[in-house]
Scaffold this motif. Structure first.
Motif, PDB file in Angstrom:
ATOM      1  N   GLY A   1      18.497  86.002  56.904  1.00  0.00           N
ATOM      2  CA  GLY A   1      17.956  85.319  55.923  1.00  0.00           C
ATOM      3  C   GLY A   1      16.487  85.012  56.155  1.00  0.00           C
ATOM      4  O   GLY A   1      16.052  85.110  57.268  1.00  0.00           O
ATOM      5  N   PRO A   2      15.741  84.365  55.128  1.00  0.00           N
ATOM      6  CA  PRO A   2      14.416  83.906  55.499  1.00  0.00           C
ATOM      7  C   PRO A   2      14.323  82.659  56.765  1.00  0.00           C
ATOM      8  O   PRO A   2      14.988  81.831  56.635  1.00  0.00           O
ATOM      9  N   ASP A   3      13.364  83.030  57.515  1.00  0.00           N
ATOM     10  CA  ASP A   3      12.909  82.373  58.618  1.00  0.00           C
ATOM     11  C   ASP A   3      14.542  81.944  59.572  1.00  0.00           C
ATOM     12  O   ASP A   3      14.590  80.901  60.200  1.00  0.00           O
ATOM     13  N   ALA A   4      15.423  82.998  59.436  1.00  0.00           N
ATOM     14  CA  ALA A   4      16.577  82.859  60.187  1.00  0.00           C
ATOM     15  C   ALA A   4      16.215  82.729  62.045  1.00  0.00           C
ATOM     16  O   ALA A   4      16.984  82.167  62.497  1.00  0.00           O
ATOM     17  N   HIS A   5      15.138  83.242  62.120  1.00  0.00           N
ATOM     18  CA  HIS A   5      14.863  83.165  63.899  1.00  0.00           C
ATOM     19  C   HIS A   5      14.516  81.561  64.409  1.00  0.00           C
ATOM     20  O   HIS A   5      14.560  81.454  65.525  1.00  0.00           O
ATOM     21  N   GLN A   6      14.231  80.846  63.033  1.00  0.00           N
ATOM     22  CA  GLN A   6      14.027  79.349  63.389  1.00  0.00           C
ATOM     23  C   GLN A   6      15.602  78.679  63.736  1.00  0.00           C
ATOM     24  O   GLN A   6      15.386  77.496  64.124  1.00  0.00           O
ATOM     25  N   VAL A   7      16.740  79.378  63.450  1.00  0.00           N
ATOM     26  CA  VAL A   7      17.892  78.603  63.659  1.00  0.00           C
ATOM     27  C   VAL A   7      18.542  78.576  64.883  1.00  0.00           C
ATOM     28  O   VAL A   7      18.763  79.807  65.335  1.00  0.00           O
ATOM     29  N   PRO A   8      18.787  77.489  65.586  1.00  0.00           N
ATOM     30  CA  PRO A   8      19.632  77.649  66.740  1.00  0.00           C
ATOM     31  C   PRO A   8      20.918  78.280  66.622  1.00  0.00           C
ATOM     32  O   PRO A   8      21.615  77.932  65.664  1.00  0.00           O
ATOM     33  N   LEU A   9      21.330  79.245  67.486  1.00  0.00           N
ATOM     34  CA  LEU A   9      22.442  79.793  67.529  1.00  0.00           C
ATOM     35  C   LEU A   9      23.451  79.364  68.667  1.00  0.00           C
ATOM     36  O   LEU A   9      24.538  79.903  68.813  1.00  0.00           O
ATOM     37  N   ASP A  10      23.040  78.200  69.303  1.00  0.00           N
ATOM     38  CA  ASP A  10      24.042  77.624  70.351  1.00  0.00           C
ATOM     39  C   ASP A  10      24.908  76.461  69.834  1.00  0.00           C
ATOM     40  O   ASP A  10      24.681  76.305  68.574  1.00  0.00           O
ATOM     41  N   ARG A  11      25.408  75.728  70.602  1.00  0.00           N
ATOM     42  CA  ARG A  11      26.084  74.632  69.954  1.00  0.00           C
ATOM     43  C   ARG A  11      25.566  73.442  69.753  1.00  0.00           C
ATOM     44  O   ARG A  11      25.939  72.419  69.147  1.00  0.00           O
ATOM     45  N   SER A  12      24.060  73.444  69.417  1.00  0.00           N
ATOM     46  CA  SER A  12      23.324  72.528  69.055  1.00  0.00           C
ATOM     47  C   SER A  12      23.145  72.546  67.494  1.00  0.00           C
ATOM     48  O   SER A  12      22.741  71.620  66.817  1.00  0.00           O
ATOM     49  N   ASN A  13      23.485  73.815  67.028  1.00  0.00           N
ATOM     50  CA  ASN A  13      23.618  74.221  65.687  1.00  0.00           C
ATOM     51  C   ASN A  13      24.471  73.127  64.937  1.00  0.00           C
ATOM     52  O   ASN A  13      25.616  72.794  65.303  1.00  0.00           O
ATOM     53  N   LEU A  14      24.191  72.564  63.751  1.00  0.00           N
ATOM     54  CA  LEU A  14      25.067  71.501  63.152  1.00  0.00           C
ATOM     55  C   LEU A  14      26.263  72.025  62.719  1.00  0.00           C
ATOM     56  O   LEU A  14      27.518  71.292  62.610  1.00  0.00           O
ATOM     57  N   ALA A  15      26.289  73.465  62.382  1.00  0.00           N
ATOM     58  CA  ALA A  15      27.654  74.142  61.727  1.00  0.00           C
ATOM     59  C   ALA A  15      28.461  74.216  63.007  1.00  0.00           C
ATOM     60  O   ALA A  15      29.502  74.109  62.710  1.00  0.00           O
TER      61      ALA A  15
END
Length: 301
Positions: free
Chosen positions: A55-69
């Motif tokens: 999705g939009p600006d997905a490259h800004q989302v961290p994909l490691d365990r720091s991600n809130l999800a």
């Protein structure tokens, strides 16, 4: 097998901020309103915890365990003795790093999705408790609608909303760090007595009555001066929206997204058009409010 949960963005129609506490947080009177911009979080069994995003600006989302999800999935798994083998896919539509609690919403969505996928049977109270551990805005992603958040914003009381409010959101070309905005707030109030934060009775009544003109007169964000000091160009965006017919304008949360309340759906489209023509923002979104909290839209099969 998979579970997909839809979660809403938020706008703070009032954000009253107290002085810094010994723990570094600030006491708040935070009136949340969920708006119809959504992320979708899909949980699928996997051999390990994995996060992907589109999705939009997905490259800004961290994909490691720091991600809130991811942190939400780990917290639920630890409480229930479950191996956190899950693939979390986040389909982003909430602006990233825009003061609209997209990451917090994703955490709430991941909790609900993993609870359903793993059959942990967590109560709503337990889910809210985990949400509060993850962050001040996360519980509202679960609850949705409208709510008053006190403490650091995590202690929620639902509020009645008597109609639909129409919003326009202008996305800035750049970002703002929430901790940096709070530091600037503290700098601006240094040596002064910060008033204790209190929710506005007039604002709560305007929500209950579903009256956009009344709500426009009482919107407030104590972080706005700090956000504008760090990102002065937002003043031009706010002016463009009000010149374009918005009833009121404010910085959303810690920014840099700016929010504009319109009279009705047609007015919202006119404000959006004016903002786009103003060349003071990179994109514009229109959304109604309130919106429901985390909702399962594709259950496990």
């Amino acid at each position: 097998m998979s579970v997909t949960v839809r979660v809403p963005a938020k706008v703070n129609v009032q954000l009253a901020v107290g002085g810094a506490r010994p723990d570094g947080f600030h006491d708040l009177a935070n009136v949340f309103l969920a708006v119809g911009l959504y992320d979708e979080v899909t949980a699928t069994p996997a051999d390990r915890l994995r996060v992907t995003c589109s999705g939009p600006d997905a490259h800004q989302v961290p994909l490691d365990r720091s991600n809130l999800a991811a942190r939400a999935a780990l917290a639920l798994a630890e409480r229930h003795g479950v191996t956190p083998g899950v693939h979390l896919h986040i389909a982003k539509d909430i602006p990233v790093a825009g003061g609209m609690a997209g990451g917090s919403a994703d955490a709430a969505g991941a909790l609900v999705a993993c609870d359903a996928l793993w059959g942990t049977g967590a109560s709503r109270a337990e889910l809210l408790d985990i949400c509060a551990e993850l962050g001040s805005d996360v519980p509202f992603g679960l609850v949705g609608g409208a709510a008053l958040g006190v403490g650091r914003g995590e202690q929620l009381t639902p509020l009645d909303v008597g109609g639909t409010f129409h919003w326009v959101f202008a996305l800035a070309d750049g970002g703002l760090s929430t901790p940096a905005v709070y530091r600037e707030f503290d700098r601006q109030w240094e040596g002064l007595d910060v008033p204790a934060p209190q929710a506005s009775p007039a604002l709560i009544e305007a929500l209950r009555a579903g009256d956009p003109r009344a709500l426009a007169g009482v919107l407030g964000n104590d972080l706005e001066p700090a956000a504008l000091a760090l990102f002065p160009a937002l003043e031009q965006t706010l002016a463009a929206g009000t010149d374009g017919g918005a009833l009121a304008a404010l910085v959303s949360g810690s920014g840099p997204t700016t929010a504009f309340l319109a009279e009705d759906a047609a007015s919202a489209e006119s404000v959006a058009e004016a903002l786009l023509k103003s060349d003071t923002c990179r994109a514009v979104r229109v959304a109604p409010a309130p919106a429901p909290g985390a909702t399962v839209i594709a259950p496990a099969v």
